[in-house]
Design a protein around this motif. Structure first.
Motif, PDB file in Angstrom:
ATOM      1  N   GLU A 283       0.861  -1.185   0.000  1.00 17.40           N
ATOM      2  CA  GLU A 283       0.000   0.000   0.000  1.00 17.40           C
ATOM      3  C   GLU A 283       0.891   1.227   0.000  1.00 17.40           C
ATOM      4  O   GLU A 283       1.775   1.351   0.841  1.00 17.40           O
ATOM      5  N   VAL A 284       0.649   2.100  -0.955  1.00 15.91           N
ATOM      6  CA  VAL A 284       1.489   3.284  -1.123  1.00 15.91           C
ATOM      7  C   VAL A 284       0.716   4.520  -0.703  1.00 15.91           C
ATOM      8  O   VAL A 284      -0.423   4.711  -1.122  1.00 15.91           O
ATOM      9  N   SER A 285       1.313   5.345   0.157  1.00 13.61           N
ATOM     10  CA  SER A 285       0.699   6.608   0.562  1.00 13.61           C
ATOM     11  C   SER A 285       1.591   7.752   0.106  1.00 13.61           C
ATOM     12  O   SER A 285       2.755   7.812   0.504  1.00 13.61           O
ATOM     13  N   THR A 286       1.039   8.611  -0.716  1.00 13.53           N
ATOM     14  CA  THR A 286       1.801   9.782  -1.157  1.00 13.53           C
ATOM     15  C   THR A 286       0.875  10.993  -1.104  1.00 13.53           C
ATOM     16  O   THR A 286      -0.278  10.879  -0.685  1.00 13.53           O
ATOM     17  N   ALA A 287       1.395  12.127  -1.577  1.00 15.98           N
ATOM     18  CA  ALA A 287       0.568  13.333  -1.597  1.00 15.98           C
ATOM     19  C   ALA A 287      -0.680  13.134  -2.459  1.00 15.98           C
ATOM     20  O   ALA A 287      -1.692  13.801  -2.274  1.00 15.98           O
TER      21      ALA A 287
ATOM     22  N   GLY B 246      -2.567  10.405  -2.607  1.00 17.38           N
ATOM     23  CA  GLY B 246      -3.566   9.509  -2.035  1.00 17.38           C
ATOM     24  C   GLY B 246      -2.931   8.195  -1.616  1.00 17.38           C
ATOM     25  O   GLY B 246      -1.703   8.063  -1.565  1.00 17.38           O
ATOM     26  N   VAL B 247      -3.782   7.251  -1.316  1.00 13.00           N
ATOM     27  CA  VAL B 247      -3.334   5.926  -0.880  1.00 13.00           C
ATOM     28  C   VAL B 247      -3.720   4.938  -1.972  1.00 13.00           C
ATOM     29  O   VAL B 247      -4.859   4.945  -2.435  1.00 13.00           O
ATOM     30  N   SER B 248      -2.787   4.094  -2.399  1.00  7.61           N
ATOM     31  CA  SER B 248      -3.109   3.212  -3.517  1.00  7.61           C
ATOM     32  C   SER B 248      -2.447   1.853  -3.392  1.00  7.61           C
ATOM     33  O   SER B 248      -1.499   1.666  -2.640  1.00  7.61           O
ATOM     34  N   ARG B 249      -2.990   0.910  -4.125  1.00  6.54           N
ATOM     35  CA  ARG B 249      -2.358  -0.405  -4.225  1.00  6.54           C
ATOM     36  C   ARG B 249      -2.619  -0.970  -5.620  1.00  6.54           C
ATOM     37  O   ARG B 249      -3.394  -0.402  -6.386  1.00  6.54           O
TER      38      ARG B 249
END
Lengths: 350, 350, 350, 350
Positions: C263-267, C269-272
């Motif tokens: 799970e990736v959290s960046t400016a 949003g959160v995505s997978r």
């Protein structure tokens, strides 16, 4: 090279897993297996797989001229001698981790392989897990920017038996060595300094052998990033292997794998099954990928994905962690290596 | 007591939040507000809420005979003097954290309240968050057994301005003090020793003020449990406040709160919105609960949920963490307190 | 019986998957494979696996006296004749779904196997998926009480080619037949009545062939429980296979499987990553389990897990759904079967 | 208009919630409240909030010249007459749903407001929930492309009391009317046809009153999109309100809200608390937002977010669903409206 003939040294659980994974690769023939206990059971296991030769000693496998490469899956204290022997015989080598519990011995073995011009891959199987590979891809691809903090959770479902603890080299060498390698793998950075806190909270048996069962290890990487590993030898709910890399642009986390996605909602609450129980369940696919990449690397002449230097560096971090617990202060990895080398050359260890 | 008349000292953002939360409690009357900048804007704000008195100094609020209790929300350096003044006037006190950046001053203020027989609650708002309360309930109720490892993630969405950094007391005092309190709150155990590693990875401005922007702090609790806090002054994705307590029977984790539960699946992947951006969004309900429990505690004569001793202990851990970074070694909390006390009495600080 | 010699009829993608899964079972020998296109490529594929015989016709496999059982993986219109032929030759049968697109033909084939005393398993592979098996276990074990509502989401990543659509039997027969079987499998209840709404929202090509590409099918089970399947031939994010059983004591849901847990959290949003792309990725382990249970059932003499009656019932529900769309009203399964039988005996179909 | 003086008609649970939400809005004064049971308890409740006038009849509130707008929170059969009365008195109107259980009466009331030039908002509170708002934003913003399938789960934690069932208008009118509105809200499309299947699986009491307790309703929208609502009057685990919009470019789903994010892992499995129990917990913030938007719309002269036409359309879909269950076939919404109108004008209902 278009085909590879492989011998398996050590037919315990992990040796058999490697054999079965290799047997599924079309370019591979598994020609021999050895074990100190090469009885009827092993013979029948080998026969069912078309493995023609069953030996009582790894030396016989190494000296077999038909064999291109060996998988060393025997006890840790045999790893370094077998690597040297295989190197002398011109065989490529897959060796389970750790190579040894002593930096100088590991170093010699790695050097022997290098000088003999044979390829050496070390068994850090978690590098081949789909989750951790995806983390590394994200870090390399710049998704999270410059790494600032690496967090690893590493908890086993239950403690090993006392006979194992006696000679395992301690929690940092027998268990966290995977996590030290993982910290390097996902960041691509080297660890410079270690501070480890350990405790005996699960079973006093560990204290009796100078070991710990619960630990928090903080890492300082070259370049300034920080890392932390929290580890336990007993998680009531099973194997717990999670990881996060947090950086200047965000973070990437991976959680546990579960036997299914079923979620139950009742008057009592919302629940699901526990994570996959232990490394055999969790990393079964990673073991297959590990063997596949070893074979592919050899056939294509590409660099192998985990080499002797990787083994040395993870062992050095484990040394530093153990030393940090003994001394109650942060320890540089270089200091730990120097102290061990000095210690073996007649110097005193603190 | 069935009703409470309250005065607000300091009408910045947090003072106004407390006022609005108090105004919703039927048993409370907010009678006065003070601020160094008590101009037309504040008057109009107060008028809209039926707050009858607007003063330019907190002293006027404290000395108002109609007032039973004060909320001290003015700058940190005014906290301790105002506590002493309020204690002398027989007012109960809610004071924002930290009480001061100096153990001796905090101690004096806490002692003044104790001797005056007034009640003092300190503003560790996160204790009133539904997630962290649920963790504490699980730990107290035995769900996870004996705590072995506590893990706290504490990351702000962006660094504070330089003028704040100059006098904030540093990352451990201005930011991690909440986490030090949280570690005590969820485990019910005291911290004995701290090892902190800090780095400046976000902005060199922090180094210029002797501060850090990235840190990992490990804790050793009385009883042997271990803890770790990883902290950053800038998470690209917003406020990141997660926690885990791992123990002999299992673990309990809490994650972030999100603005909604929407999950979008497209050809590009699966995504959802970022977590709630910062403390005002994340802890709005916790602030209301904090004020409610202060009022309830006073009206019922029950102990207040966060007292002066809690303030002292969190500040002492922050001191030990700062000292650990300076000295590059683990520091006992008692040592840090002794060193600071000695330092102020003329001794040298390392 | 302790060992099984198996022949594969039809060496397309699914036939090869079955072959590879069977080859991993120690008690199985794959002795022959047939395909209408039995050229050098297939010969080389067979040779690499030690499959000794390569034929151009399924009949040759069926008539091979060394063979105990056949896997029928050839086109749908050959299934029923091959089942009858295999039954006549005394071979056990695994047949891909559907048996045919005609209840009478399916019924004759199933009956032929029954009378010949050979065992027949039909390829409803999803029954062997770890997620759906766990749902069924929960329902059988009483976790959710009496089933009230069953919900199935069934969406393919993209539409099939036009040549497939021409002769597939339509969306209810070529795609939802799996879901009709699943509805029976997880509840253990029979479907009595069907109402289906279909639409052409993705590609007008479907309308040209009297088919639909989007559908919602509601089911009424004997006993009164209700069910609903929502289906699409194109989900932009890949294969979407979810299920819920809601009952008097609660519910159990299963979601999609993902390639990893990152799970990736960046400016932003959160995505997978998206779910596993299609049935080969999603159900690879289910296919292996399906083959294993077929072999185990034969060797132990236990009932096979999916029999001819299961095939008939799923096909009958598909018929009723297609009829419901044509008539614009709910259709009883019995009515659909009667209408088809009558229609083939000279009656008119509405 | 810069301020609004509001009267509350009906001081049950929902009337009091609206009052408290309105009292927090600076531009609003709540001047009066009426209830059929206007005793000391209500007087004391009103006094504590500074609501000056307490009446025994809604007519008194409507005729109060100081009042700009009324909130109609009294029983359903009073809604339409009160709307007409308020319209005649020139008051703006917020009315709880449904306006009535009869299309003609609702239509008359809506028309009365329109002709009087007063604004009317209907209490579809879920439109103001952060989750459903986010779904609508995604659909409007094109994230999921053209909507193909809408799925709504609507389950109450427990059935209403028998006295309520007697006069509620049935499950489609008393409960699913919210979901019919939601289907329109998130897609921006109108429902043309309905097929509803109902069952009595929870309590035979519902059958005795001609009602159902479990239902699946499929919808066909203008433009061809399909929808499905699955509903139950008793979910053992509490309130279950989920939604998905699936379209040509992907899907957006929203799940339930939970009291906290705590996840517990023990030897027994992984668990968390049940979802928020019922609408008061789940939609508390939505009620506040609903009142805020009503007030804002009036003060700014903007269109109100839910108008009389929305009420009429949701009631018409509920009528069609009830008729579909009675007739056992799909029913066009227009047909249901025509049949009811005809029925009331002397015609027969099927």
């Amino acid at each position: 090279m278009t085909h590879l003939t492989i011998g398996i040294i050590g037919a315990g659980r992990i040796g058999k897993i490697h054999a079965d994974n290799l047997l599924r690769l079309p370019a591979v023939r598994v020609a021999a297996v050895s074990d100190i206990d090469a009885g009827p059971e092993l013979r029948s296991w080998a026969a069912a797989r078309g493995i023609g030769r069953v030996c009582g000693s790894g030396d016989d496998v190494v000296s077999d001229p038909a064999i291109d490469a060996v998988f060393i899956c025997s006890p840790t204290d045999t790893h370094a001698p077998l690597i040297k022997l295989a190197a002398a015989s011109g065989k490529h080598i897959f060796c389970e981790k750790p190579v040894s519990m002593n930096i100088a011995r590991t170093s010699e073995a790695v050097e022997a392989a290098r000088q003999a011009g044979v390829r050496l891959q070390v068994g850090f199987n978690r590098r081949f897990d789909r989750n951790f590979m995806r983390v590394r891809d994200h870090v390399r691809g710049g998704t999270v920017g410059e790494p600032h903090i690496v967090k690893i959770t590493s908890r086993d479902p239950g403690p090993p038996p006392e006979r194992y603890v006696k000679s395992s080299g301690g929690m940092f060498m027998d268990m966290l060595i995977h996590d030290f390698d993982m910290a390097r793998f996902v960041t691509g950075c080297e660890v410079e300094e270690v501070f480890a806190q350990g405790g005996v909270l699960i079973d006093p048996m560990f204290a009796a052998h100078g070991d710990v069962d619960t630990a928090i290890v903080t890492l300082r990487f070259a370049g300034g990033a920080l890392g932390v590993i929290d580890a336990s030898r007993r998680a009531a709910y099973g194997y717990d292997q999670r990881l996060e890399v947090f950086g200047s642009k965000g973070s990437v986390t991976v959680g546990n794998d579960y036997p299914n996605t079923a979620e139950v909602s009742t008057a009592a609450g919302v629940s699901r099954d526990k994570p996959l129980h232990f490394f055999l369940e969790r990393y079964m696919a990673a073991y297959a990928e590990e063997a596949r990449q070893f074979v592919d690397g050899l056939l294509r002449g590409d660099p192998l994905p985990v080499d002797g230097d990787d083994a040395l560096r993870a062992e050095a971090i484990a040394l530093a962690a153990a030393r940090s617990v003994r001394l109650g202060r942060p320890v540089k990895v270089a200091e730990a290596v120097a102290a061990e080398t000095a210690g073996q050359q007649g110097g005193r260890q603190p």
